[in-house]
Design a protein around this motif. Structure first.
Motif, PDB file in Angstrom:
ATOM      1  N   GLU A   1      15.451  54.999  69.613  1.00  9.79           N
ATOM      2  CA  GLU A   1      16.361  56.000  69.058  1.00  9.79           C
ATOM      3  C   GLU A   1      17.704  55.375  68.714  1.00  9.79           C
ATOM      4  O   GLU A   1      18.310  55.684  67.668  1.00  9.79           O
ATOM      5  N   ALA A   2      18.167  54.468  69.553  1.00  6.52           N
ATOM      6  CA  ALA A   2      19.485  53.866  69.339  1.00  6.52           C
ATOM      7  C   ALA A   2      19.461  52.749  68.318  1.00  6.52           C
ATOM      8  O   ALA A   2      20.416  52.574  67.548  1.00  6.52           O
ATOM      9  N   GLU A   3      18.365  51.973  68.248  1.00  5.52           N
ATOM     10  CA  GLU A   3      18.393  50.740  67.454  1.00  5.52           C
ATOM     11  C   GLU A   3      17.284  50.629  66.422  1.00  5.52           C
ATOM     12  O   GLU A   3      17.234  49.635  65.681  1.00  5.52           O
ATOM     13  N   GLY A   4      16.379  51.567  66.360  1.00  3.67           N
ATOM     14  CA  GLY A   4      15.348  51.551  65.333  1.00  3.67           C
ATOM     15  C   GLY A   4      14.454  50.331  65.413  1.00  3.67           C
ATOM     16  O   GLY A   4      14.014  49.918  66.487  1.00  3.67           O
ATOM     17  N   ASP A   5      14.178  49.728  64.252  1.00  4.35           N
ATOM     18  CA  ASP A   5      13.246  48.604  64.202  1.00  4.35           C
ATOM     19  C   ASP A   5      13.762  47.387  64.970  1.00  4.35           C
ATOM     20  O   ASP A   5      12.975  46.630  65.537  1.00  4.35           O
ATOM     21  N   ARG A   6      15.052  47.205  64.995  1.00  4.25           N
ATOM     22  CA  ARG A   6      15.616  46.105  65.777  1.00  4.25           C
ATOM     23  C   ARG A   6      15.292  46.299  67.261  1.00  4.25           C
ATOM     24  O   ARG A   6      14.964  45.354  67.976  1.00  4.25           O
ATOM     25  N   GLY A   7      15.363  47.529  67.722  1.00  6.78           N
ATOM     26  CA  GLY A   7      14.994  47.832  69.096  1.00  6.78           C
ATOM     27  C   GLY A   7      13.510  47.624  69.340  1.00  6.78           C
ATOM     28  O   GLY A   7      13.108  47.124  70.401  1.00  6.78           O
ATOM     29  N   ARG A   8      12.669  48.033  68.385  1.00  5.32           N
ATOM     30  CA  ARG A   8      11.237  47.787  68.516  1.00  5.32           C
ATOM     31  C   ARG A   8      10.973  46.291  68.674  1.00  5.32           C
ATOM     32  O   ARG A   8      10.159  45.869  69.508  1.00  5.32           O
ATOM     33  N   PHE A   9      11.647  45.488  67.849  1.00  2.00           N
ATOM     34  CA  PHE A   9      11.455  44.046  67.901  1.00  2.00           C
ATOM     35  C   PHE A   9      11.866  43.491  69.258  1.00  2.00           C
ATOM     36  O   PHE A   9      11.162  42.652  69.848  1.00  2.00           O
ATOM     37  N   ALA A  10      12.997  43.938  69.789  1.00  2.00           N
ATOM     38  CA  ALA A  10      13.461  43.462  71.098  1.00  2.00           C
ATOM     39  C   ALA A  10      12.462  43.830  72.194  1.00  2.00           C
ATOM     40  O   ALA A  10      12.173  43.010  73.086  1.00  2.00           O
ATOM     41  N   ILE A  11      11.936  45.044  72.136  1.00  2.00           N
ATOM     42  CA  ILE A  11      10.947  45.454  73.137  1.00  2.00           C
ATOM     43  C   ILE A  11       9.693  44.591  73.017  1.00  2.00           C
ATOM     44  O   ILE A  11       9.120  44.152  74.026  1.00  2.00           O
ATOM     45  N   LEU A  12       9.254  44.346  71.793  1.00  2.00           N
ATOM     46  CA  LEU A  12       8.075  43.498  71.593  1.00  2.00           C
ATOM     47  C   LEU A  12       8.286  42.111  72.185  1.00  2.00           C
ATOM     48  O   LEU A  12       7.381  41.552  72.832  1.00  2.00           O
ATOM     49  N   LEU A  13       9.462  41.526  71.959  1.00  2.00           N
ATOM     50  CA  LEU A  13       9.737  40.210  72.542  1.00  2.00           C
ATOM     51  C   LEU A  13       9.682  40.271  74.062  1.00  2.00           C
ATOM     52  O   LEU A  13       9.144  39.359  74.718  1.00  2.00           O
TER      53      LEU A  13
END
Length: 486
Positions: A70-82
Motif C-alpha cells: 500500500e505504501a510503496e507499490g511495485d517497489r515494495g513488492r520487489f523489496a518483499i520478493l528480495l
C-alpha cells in the motif's frame, strides 16, 4: 498509491513469493527500474528485515505485506520478493546455507512434493541450481532471484521428481565430477536399420542388434567405466531395446560395489532406443541407479530426425533410398522429465532434440536445468559443429552442463577425405567459472577407439589422458548478493 489487498496475501513464504512475482509487471524489468531498486540501500535494508522475520517465524504476516505494498507499490513488492528470496536461500539444498529450522516445512515440502509452494495449481517454485553462463549485466526478471517460478502452463509440460537423499550419491558442490561416454556400438553389425513406406512417406527404424557380442561388450564397458574413475556415464542413442535394458540392469547391479575407490560409477544414462512397444514406438532414454537398479529418469525423444539424401549417402546407410528423405519412425514425447538429485537438476535431450530445443527452452529455463544428457546417433563429433553450437546455446541461456555421447558406427564408414577434422565421440561443455564474466565456455572433446572404451580427453603435456568433468549444480551468493549469511 495502490489500494491495500488485505487478506489476499498468503503467509507462507513460497506461496507469497509466487503471488508477488506474478503481480510484479515485467515492464519493471525491461528497463533499468528493477536494477535501480536492487542497488537502492533502502530496498536492501527492507529486504533484510523481511528475510530476518521469515527466517525467525517461517512466515510473513499478510498485514505487513499489505502495508508495504500500500505504501510503496511495485517497489515494495520487489523489496518483499528480495527478502523472501534471501530467506528461501536457507531452504535451498543446492545453496550455501542450511540453518533455518523455521523453514523446515518448506524444505520438506520440496523433498516430498517436488516444489516449495503448497498448491500445485499455482505451478511451482523450485530452488535454483544453475545461472546463465553469459556475462552478468542487466538482469532478466528471473535472474534477480535464487528460486525459479514455473507458471502452471509450463509446469504441466514437465514431469519433475526429487530423488530421496537415501537413494542419492554425495557430490561436493566445488569438486569436479568425472563423466564417461562409451560408444557401445562399433559398426553396422551392431544395429538394425530398415526403410519402408508409411503414410505416403519413407520412414526409417533404428534399434540395436541383440547379440552375444554386444552383451559381452556391455559387461566390459561397465568394468572399464569403473576402472577409469567415472562417477556418471552417458551411452549413445540406439543402444537400448527392452531386452538390452534388462541386461544393462543386471550387469550394472552385479558389478556394483559400495567401495567408491574401486566402483565409483553410480549413475548410468543407458542411451535410448525403441522401448515399451507400440507402433510406432517411442525412442526412449533411461537413467539408471546402478546400486538399486531403479529407473530414475525416463525421457522419450521429442522430435524425430529427418534424413536427407546427402546424409544417407555420406553415412552409407544400408538399404537407404537413393533420393528423397526419410523420417524417423517414432512416437514423440509430450513432456520433459526432470530429476533433482545431488548432481543438480537433470534433463535428457535425445539427438535432434538438442538442435530443436527452442520448442522446450521455456520449460528448461523456467525450471533451471543444470545438466543435460544428450545421446546421439550421428556422424563423428567435430569442433564447432551442431553439437558444440547446441551446447554453447544452453551454456548462455541456462548455465547448464551438456554431455553429448555418440557411437562409432557412422564414423567407421566415412573416409577421412569426406569428413575432415579430428573426430570425437563425446562432448562435455559448461560455464567457465562462477563469476560469469565471459561468454567463453568450458568445452571438452573426448574420444574412444572401441565400443567398450570410455572417451578420454586429448593427451596433456605429460602424455596422460583423463575423463571429461562437470561441476555439480549449485546456487552461490556470488550471483545473489542480497543473500545474507547467518
Amino acid at each position: 498509491m495502490e489500494a491495500p489487498a488485505r487478506g489476499a496475501h498468503p503467509a507462507d513464504p513460497a506461496d507469497l513469493f509466487i503471488r508477488l512475482y506474478d503481480s510484479l509487471p515485467d515492464r519493471r524489468f525491461q528497463g533499468w527500474e528493477a536494477t535501480m531498486w536492487y542497488d537502492d540501500p533502502a530496498v536492501r535494508r527492507q529486504a533484510e528485515e523481511i528475510a530476518e522475520i521469515v527466517l525467525a517465524l517461517g512466515s510473513l504476516d499478510p498485514e505487513v505485506t499489505g502495508e508495504i505494498i500500500e505504501a510503496e507499490g511495485d517497489r515494495g513488492r520487489f523489496a518483499i520478493l528480495l527478502g523472501l528470496d534471501g530467506a528461501l536461500a536457507h531452504a535451498n539444498p543446492y545453496g550455501p546455507y542450511h540453518d533455518a529450522p523455521a523453514l523446515s516445512g518448506v524444505l520438506i515440502r520440496y523433498l516430498t512434493e517436488g516444489r516449495f509452494n503448497a498448491d500445485e495449481r499455482d505451478g511451482a517454485l523450485l530452488p535454483r541450481c544453475a545461472f546463465p553462463g553469459r556475462p552478468r549485466g542487466r538482469r532478466a526478471k528471473a535472474e534477480f532471484f535464487g528460486v525459479h517460478r514455473i507458471p502452471p502452463e509450463a509446469w504441466a509440460r514437465v514431469d519433475h521428481t526429487v530423488l530421496p537423499a537415501v537413494h542419492d550419491a554425495h557430490f561436493n558442490r566445488d569438486e569436479p565430477v568425472n563423466v564417461a561416454c562409451a560408444p557401445v556400438l562399433e559398426t553396422f553389425d551392431d544395429i538394425e536399420i530398415g526403410f519402408e513406406r508409411r503414410y505416403g512417406m519413407t520412414v526409417y527404424r533404428l534399434r540395436p542388434k541383440d547379440s552375444r557380442t554386444l552383451r559381452n561388450r556391455i559387461e566390459k564397458t561397465v568394468r572399464r567405466l569403473d576402472e577409469a574413475g567415472a562417477q556418471i556415464a552417458v551411452m549413445p542413442e540406439v543402444s537400448l531395446s527392452d531386452e538390452l535394458l534388462e541386461h544393462w540392469k543386471e550387469v550394472a547391479f552385479e558389478t556394483a560395489g559400495r567401495d567408491r575407490d574401486r566402483h565409483p560409477l553410480r549413475f548410468i544414462m543407458l542411451g535410448s532406443g525403441p522401448l515399451g512397444g507400440g507402433d510406432p514406438p517411442p525412442n526412449r532414454a533411461v537413467l539408471l541407479d546402478r546400486w538399486t537398479g531403479r529407473e530414475l529418469l525416463v525421457q522419450d525423444k521429442l522430435s524425430g530426425f529427418t534424413l536427407d539424401a546427402g546424409q544417407m549417402r555420406l553415412w552409407r546407410l544400408p538399404g537407404a533410398p537413393s533420393a528423397g528423405t526419410a523420417d524417423e519412425y517414432l512416437a514423440p514425447g509430450a513432456t520433459i522429465a526432470l530429476l533433482d538429485m545431488a548432481l543438480g537438476r537433470l534433463a535428457v535431450l535425445i539427438c535432434e532434440d538438442l538442435s530443436r530445443s527452442i520448442g522446450w527452452e521455456r520449460e528448461l529455463l523456467s525450471c533451471g536445468v543444470s545438466h543435460l544428457l544428450v545421446p546421439i546417433f550421428s556422424k563423428p563429433i567435430l569442433r564447432y559443429r551442431w553439437e558444440q553450437q547446441g551446447a554453447e546455446r544452453q551454456i548462455a541461456t541456462l548455465g547448464s552442463w551438456t554431455t553429448v555421447s555418440n557411437s562409432l558406427v557412422i564414423g567407421t564408414v566415412i573416409p577421412p577425405d569426406e569428413l575432415e577434422g579430428t573426430r570425437y565421440t563425446c562432448l562435455v561443455a559448461g560455464p567457465e567459472g562462477l563469476d560469469r564474466l565471459t561468454y567463453a565456455g568450458n568445452v571438452q572433446f573426448a574420444r574412444a577407439e572401441a565400443g567398450d572404451e570410455p572417451a578420454l580427453l586429448d593427451p596433456a603435456e605429460d602424455g596422460s589422458r583423463a575423463l571429461p568433468t562437470v561441476l555439480p549444480g549449485a546456487a552461490y551468493d556470488l550471483w545473489h548478493d542480497h543473500w545474507t549469511a547467518p
